[in-house]
Design a protein around this motif. Structure first.
Motif, PDB file in Angstrom:
ATOM      1  N   LYS A 213      30.247  14.099  26.840  1.00 22.92           N
ATOM      2  CA  LYS A 213      30.256  13.133  25.889  1.00 22.92           C
ATOM      3  C   LYS A 213      31.275  12.372  26.661  1.00 22.92           C
ATOM      4  O   LYS A 213      31.535  10.862  25.868  1.00 22.92           O
ATOM      5  CB  LYS A 213      31.324  13.864  25.669  1.00 22.92           C
ATOM      6  N   ASP A 214      31.001  11.684  27.969  1.00 24.53           N
ATOM      7  CA  ASP A 214      31.346  10.828  28.260  1.00 24.53           C
ATOM      8  C   ASP A 214      30.944   9.283  27.005  1.00 24.53           C
ATOM      9  O   ASP A 214      30.126   8.940  27.890  1.00 24.53           O
ATOM     10  CB  ASP A 214      31.022  10.303  29.710  1.00 24.53           C
ATOM     11  N   PRO A 215      32.967   8.748  26.730  1.00 23.65           N
ATOM     12  CA  PRO A 215      32.279   8.103  25.561  1.00 23.65           C
ATOM     13  C   PRO A 215      31.736   6.492  26.596  1.00 23.65           C
ATOM     14  O   PRO A 215      31.523   5.566  25.783  1.00 23.65           O
ATOM     15  CB  PRO A 215      33.553   7.628  25.718  1.00 23.65           C
ATOM     16  N   ALA A 216      31.357   5.859  27.943  1.00 20.51           N
ATOM     17  CA  ALA A 216      31.103   5.432  28.272  1.00 20.51           C
ATOM     18  C   ALA A 216      29.545   5.036  28.508  1.00 20.51           C
ATOM     19  O   ALA A 216      29.472   4.122  28.865  1.00 20.51           O
ATOM     20  CB  ALA A 216      31.807   4.817  29.962  1.00 20.51           C
ATOM     21  N   ARG A 217      28.749   6.397  28.302  1.00 19.10           N
ATOM     22  CA  ARG A 217      27.387   6.904  28.865  1.00 19.10           C
ATOM     23  C   ARG A 217      26.304   5.571  27.949  1.00 19.10           C
ATOM     24  O   ARG A 217      25.762   4.306  28.354  1.00 19.10           O
ATOM     25  CB  ARG A 217      27.343   8.303  28.074  1.00 19.10           C
ATOM     26  N   GLY A 218      27.139   5.278  27.073  1.00 18.15           N
ATOM     27  CA  GLY A 218      26.110   4.035  25.996  1.00 18.15           C
ATOM     28  C   GLY A 218      26.780   2.416  27.264  1.00 18.15           C
ATOM     29  O   GLY A 218      25.796   1.825  27.064  1.00 18.15           O
ATOM     30  N   PHE A 220      27.813   2.196  30.018  1.00 17.30           N
ATOM     31  CA  PHE A 220      26.749   2.292  31.100  1.00 17.30           C
ATOM     32  C   PHE A 220      25.152   1.750  31.504  1.00 17.30           C
ATOM     33  O   PHE A 220      24.735   1.242  32.240  1.00 17.30           O
ATOM     34  CB  PHE A 220      27.574   3.376  31.664  1.00 17.30           C
ATOM     35  N   THR A 221      24.658   2.549  30.399  1.00 23.83           N
ATOM     36  CA  THR A 221      23.972   2.336  30.248  1.00 23.83           C
ATOM     37  C   THR A 221      22.661   1.108  30.000  1.00 23.83           C
ATOM     38  O   THR A 221      21.937   0.702  30.442  1.00 23.83           O
ATOM     39  CB  THR A 221      23.086   3.265  28.626  1.00 23.83           C
ATOM     40  N   ARG A 222      23.471   0.412  28.873  1.00 21.97           N
ATOM     41  CA  ARG A 222      22.685  -1.318  28.667  1.00 21.97           C
ATOM     42  C   ARG A 222      23.572  -1.784  29.895  1.00 21.97           C
ATOM     43  O   ARG A 222      22.520  -2.615  30.119  1.00 21.97           O
ATOM     44  CB  ARG A 222      24.336  -1.484  27.676  1.00 21.97           C
ATOM     45  N   PHE A 223      24.922  -1.535  30.124  1.00 18.84           N
ATOM     46  CA  PHE A 223      24.807  -3.012  32.039  1.00 18.84           C
ATOM     47  C   PHE A 223      23.764  -2.503  32.551  1.00 18.84           C
ATOM     48  O   PHE A 223      23.002  -3.319  33.672  1.00 18.84           O
ATOM     49  CB  PHE A 223      25.896  -2.716  31.965  1.00 18.84           C
ATOM     50  N   TYR A 224      23.696  -0.836  33.310  1.00 20.26           N
ATOM     51  CA  TYR A 224      23.147  -0.526  34.332  1.00 20.26           C
ATOM     52  C   TYR A 224      21.603  -0.089  34.315  1.00 20.26           C
ATOM     53  O   TYR A 224      20.594   0.498  35.511  1.00 20.26           O
ATOM     54  CB  TYR A 224      23.671  -0.452  35.674  1.00 20.26           C
ATOM     55  N   GLY A 225      21.555   0.425  33.046  1.00 23.75           N
ATOM     56  CA  GLY A 225      19.911   1.260  33.090  1.00 23.75           C
ATOM     57  C   GLY A 225      20.608   2.936  32.621  1.00 23.75           C
ATOM     58  O   GLY A 225      22.320   3.295  33.160  1.00 23.75           O
ATOM     59  N   PRO A 226      19.774   3.520  32.613  1.00 26.10           N
ATOM     60  CA  PRO A 226      20.368   4.997  32.000  1.00 26.10           C
ATOM     61  C   PRO A 226      19.986   5.773  33.751  1.00 26.10           C
ATOM     62  O   PRO A 226      20.677   6.595  33.999  1.00 26.10           O
ATOM     63  CB  PRO A 226      18.860   5.048  31.229  1.00 26.10           C
ATOM     64  N   GLU A 227      18.901   5.377  34.251  1.00 26.25           N
ATOM     65  CA  GLU A 227      18.350   5.904  36.089  1.00 26.25           C
ATOM     66  C   GLU A 227      21.042   5.985  35.853  1.00 26.25           C
ATOM     67  O   GLU A 227      21.376   7.181  37.138  1.00 26.25           O
ATOM     68  CB  GLU A 227      17.947   5.535  36.496  1.00 26.25           C
ATOM     69  N   TRP A 228      20.636   4.382  36.428  1.00 30.18           N
ATOM     70  CA  TRP A 228      22.194   4.544  37.592  1.00 30.18           C
ATOM     71  C   TRP A 228      23.087   5.206  36.193  1.00 30.18           C
ATOM     72  O   TRP A 228      24.055   6.060  37.153  1.00 30.18           O
ATOM     73  CB  TRP A 228      21.809   2.648  37.638  1.00 30.18           C
ATOM     74  N   THR A 229      23.193   5.467  35.294  1.00 30.17           N
ATOM     75  CA  THR A 229      24.256   5.553  34.515  1.00 30.17           C
ATOM     76  C   THR A 229      23.874   7.037  34.523  1.00 30.17           C
ATOM     77  O   THR A 229      25.293   7.617  34.981  1.00 30.17           O
ATOM     78  CB  THR A 229      24.079   5.627  32.942  1.00 30.17           C
TER      79      THR A 229
END
Ligand code: DBV
Length: 248
Positions: A213-218, A220-229
């Motif tokens: 549920k990490d609320p930061a997932r969205g 981080f995904t926008r900034f750095y992409g799904p793989e990095w996140t």
């Protein structure tokens, strides 16, 4: 100096002072990460830096510090005890977004509803909690499913003014961290297998919830992409499962 830098500096100084602090490995590529977001005049750099330590009773002490200008600042700071101590988690989620500040601060219990556990790890914190309650009122809407992971001394607030973060929130952060380190100092090794099993299950329950549920997932995904996140979440921020199975 950004809003949460003094919090981070204070925490590291106090940890160094009160614990036998050692580094905790940060996987390559995750110590520091930059992205440029926005367009034209609104371009802004977002820098995420990571910090990791360990100490004799504490498996992982880690922080993620996101700095993206005045209206994007985050310090997420969590202490994960070793599995042979019944210590709570120290959890701080200090978030500033364009909509305002969002502050979560708690000693997150392994066994929320166990009266003996509450007496040991929540009651001593209640006087501190009450001191700050008047300046830091309950922040309202809060995911119901997250409730089991917070103590009755959960400080959850959405200050309007940055000054409140710099003063009352900072003082509360210091007091909670000092109180946590007193718990650490007192904590005794757990050795009976029933209790050890319960602690492991409670740690995994907490960890799985937070990773999922990490609320930061969205963000981080926008900034750095799904793989990095995903790698950041499972390989560093919430890494217990990987450490237990030895999978890399
Ligand atoms: N939160 C993290 C990590 C973060 C982070 C690792 C490194 O666990 C940041 C970054 N928290 C972060 C951000 C937001 C929140 C919100 C960026 C805003 C998300 C958004 O609005 O887009 C406590 N943090 C929140 C919220 C809560 C917490 C309750 C509101 C989210 C919501 O309403 O769904 N701390 C957080 C939490 C637990 C905890 C959910 C659960 C055990 O310990």
């Amino acid at each position: 100096m950004t809003l949460y830098q003094p919090f981070l500096d204070y925490a590291i100084a106090v940890l160094q002072d009160r614990l036998d602090l050692q580094p905790y490995p940060i996987p390559a590529g995750f110590e520091s990460k930059r992205a440029i977001i926005g367009k034209g005049k609104h371009q802004e750099e977002v820098l995420t830096t990571s910090y990791g330590y360990q100490a004799p009773k504490l498996r992982q002490i880690r922080a993620a510090h996101v700095q993206g200008g005045k209206s994007l600042q985050v310090l997420n700071f969590v202490i994960f005890p070793h599995l042979n101590y019944d210590l709570p988690f120290f959890g701080a989620d200090l978030v500033t977004l364009p909509g305002g500040h969002l502050i979560a601060l708690d000693m997150q219990p392994l066994f929320r509803d166990d009266p003996g556990y509450q007496t040991k790890y929540t009651q001593p914190i209640l006087p501190i909690f009450k001191t700050y309650q008047q300046h830091l009122p309950w922040g309202g809407d809060f995911p119901e499913e997250a409730r089991p992971f917070f103590s009755p001394a959960f400080l959850w607030t959405r200050p309007q003014q940055t000054e409140v973060v710099e003063t009352h929130v900072f003082e509360a952060f210091k007091d909670y961290l000092q109180a946590y380190l007193s718990f650490v100092k007192q904590a005794a090794l757990v050795s009976d297998s029933q209790s050890l099993g319960d602690i492991k299950q409670a740690q995994l329950r907490y960890l799985r919830y937070r990773a999922e549920k990490d609320p930061a997932r969205g963000m981080f995904t926008r900034f750095y992409g799904p793989e990095w996140t995903e790698e950041y979440i499972h390989g560093f921020l919430f890494d217990l499962e990987r450490k237990l199975t030895g999978v890399r």
